[in-house]
Design an enzyme around this catalytic site. Structure first.
Site, PDB file in Angstrom:
ATOM      1  CE  LYS A  74      -3.806   2.140   2.648  1.00 43.85           C
ATOM      2  NZ  LYS A  74      -4.767   1.966   3.760  1.00 43.85           N
ATOM      3  CB  SER A 149      -8.011   4.076   2.810  1.00 44.77           C
ATOM      4  OG  SER A 149      -7.216   3.350   3.749  1.00 44.77           O
ATOM      5  CB  SER A 173      -8.560   1.222   5.625  1.00 47.27           C
ATOM      6  OG  SER A 173      -9.254   2.423   5.459  1.00 47.27           O
TER       7      SER A 173
END
Ligand code: GLN
Length: 491
Positions: A74, A149, A173
């Site tokens: 990420k 997210s 998330s």
């Protein structure tokens, strides 16, 4: 090849049926041909150099179980060599001089970085529509959001662009995008995974974790991720319970006698019927596996939204003050004086949602409102944590329910409605506020608004340090069901 799990790929690598270079090339080719906007930065040469090093290690007989297996990070974990943007224009050209602890640990285990994946700007969002680099498309349905997210991480696994991905969870998330994309993800107990080099959003909530196809794979990844880090002041030590354990060890324990708490607040009004039926069917499956269901109450659930949306923005407003155009990141090209430079830099560099949170956060922390909002929210946070402890004290061993009230919604449908996004976090926020571990596993499909099927996730919440138990429970379910093996059409 790309439908294989980490466990399977590891066996192929160790027996030299495939090389790490072949594997990395295969995934890089897939990523380049994909249209999900899941990846933000690739560096083929660097990836292949890591893969050849992994192959050399395998040849030398010094490989571990993850050596040679590719992973996507990420883009909130800083990486040397790859840009780290946190999904923000503010950091569009930022390159860190060091690796985040999580990245470093996976590199030491011999994992091969495929690239950096898309996310909501500074991890603020529930749909990946707040990325400065465009939204990610849900691999199950290009009209749907992937969740946020960590939308890029979940989409990369679902589209089989990577067998493993890192993610972070501040209020859902990891769990919510995993649910929306039909993959498996776990958010560990707060403090178990180092936050060093993980760009901060809300420091008392942020926690890194893995997303992969199966619980078994998540266990392999957690084996490397978890453990004390002296460079993170909130990292838990072994004495505090953060023992480095082998999460793969207890995956095969039978579930006889397991008491599953089913919170009545998670099944009320607002829960879509397609999500409810998939979740109830999964609960029935657990009963067949020997568990029993107990109705419990988490009475403060509804308060988790206002509480989280005070605490998280408060911490964000403080954390994001470092992006001032002086030290790193974007700087406005024209300005009159220092104040003007700050103002323009931040107005240009931050997107709307991030600006909104900075404003809310600054407001709730300011003199005169601090006691009314921030202190009050902290008190409710404690009560929310107490609700869970009351349930775990004598009623149940784990808690199960939906991850989100609906399946993934249509891209654009809530993009201009922040409150609608916040409300969709109702079932994930309390776990984060309490610092508990939670996971999401795929348990079926619901209906998209226009198109076909969209995945449903089951949330499994445990008490502090219960990650091994959660993974065991999820693995047992995945031994008798095949939702986790399904891939979107054409993949
Ligand atoms: N959706 C929540 C938010 O927007 C949670 C995000 C996260 O966990 N990083 O803040």
């Amino acid at each position: 090849m790309h439908n294989k799990t980490i466990k399977e790929l590891s066996a192929l690598l160790q027996s030299k049926q495939v090389s790490s270079v072949e594997l990395a090339t295969h995934y890089l080719d897939r990523i380049e041909a994909s249209s999900h906007n899941a990846f933000l930065h690739l560096d083929r040469e660097r990836t292949l150099a890591q893969a050849s090093a992994a192959d050399a290690r395998i040849a030398a007989g010094s490989a571990g179980p993850l050596t040679g297996v590719p992973i996507a990070h990420k883009d909130i974990f800083v990486t040397r060599g790859w840009r780290t943007t946190a999904g923000s224009k503010m950091l569009a050209n930022y390159e860190s001089p060091f690796d985040a602890t999580v990245v470093d640990r996976f590199a030491k285990a011999g994992m091969v970085t495929l690239g950096k994946v898309n996310l909501d700007e500074f991890a603020m969002g529930s749909a990946n529509e707040n990325s400065a680099f465009g939204p990610v498309k849900n691999p199950w349905d290009p009209l749907a959001v992937p969740g946020g997210s960590s939308g890029g991480s979940a989409a990369a696994i679902a589209a089989r662009l990577a067998p493993a991905a890192t993610a972070t969870d501040t209020g859902g998330s990891i769990r919510q995008p995993a649910a929306f994309c039909g993959v498996t993800g776990i958010k560990p107990t707060y403090g178990r995974v180092s936050r060093f080099g993980m760009i901060a959003f809300a420091s008392s909530l942020d926690q890194g974790g893995p997303i992969a196809q199966t619980a078994e794979d998540c266990a392999l990844l957690l084996n490397e991720m978890i453990g004390f880090d002296e460079r993170d002041s909130t990292s838990l030590t072994a004495e505090q319970g953060n023992v480095v354990e082998d999460f793969s060890r207890d995956l095969n324990k039978p579930l006889n006698g397991l008491r599953i708490g089913v919170p009545k607040e998670y099944f009320g009004e607002g829960l879509a019927s397609d999500v409810e039926s998939a979740v109830r069917a999964a609960l029935d499956q657990f009963v067949k596996l020997g568990a029993s269901l107990v109705e419990i109450s988490l009475p403060k659930t509804a308060l988790s939204i206002p509480t989280y949306y005070i605490i998280a923005p408060a911490e964000a407003s403080s954390n994001l003050s470092r992006f001032d155009g002086v030290r790193y990141g974007h700087r406005a090209s024209e300005y009159k004086d220092l104040q003007d430079m700050y103002r323009k830099t931040r107005a240009e560099g931050f997107g709307r949602e991030v600006q909104r949170r900075i404003m809310v956060g600054t407001y709730v922390l300011c003199h005169g409102y601090y006691d009314a909002y921030y202190v009050q929210a902290q008190k409710i946070r404690r009560l929310i944590a107490d609700d869970f402890q009351a349930a775990f004290a004598d009623k149940c061993d784990v808690i199960m329910g939906p991850v989100a009230p609906t399946v993934a919604w249509d891209l654009g449908s809530k993009a201009n409605d922040p409150v609608a996004n916040y409300l969709a976090d109702i079932f994930t926020l309390s776990t984060s506020l309490a610092g508990l571990p939670g996971m999401s596993i795929p348990v079926g499909f619901g209906q998209g608004e226009k198109n076909g099927k969209r995945p449903v996730g089951l949330q499994i919440i445990g008490n502090y340090f219960a990650e091994a138990k959660l993974l065991n429970i999820a693995h047992q379910y995945q031994q008798v069901t095949d939702w986790h093996t399904r891939a979107p059409e054409g993949v």
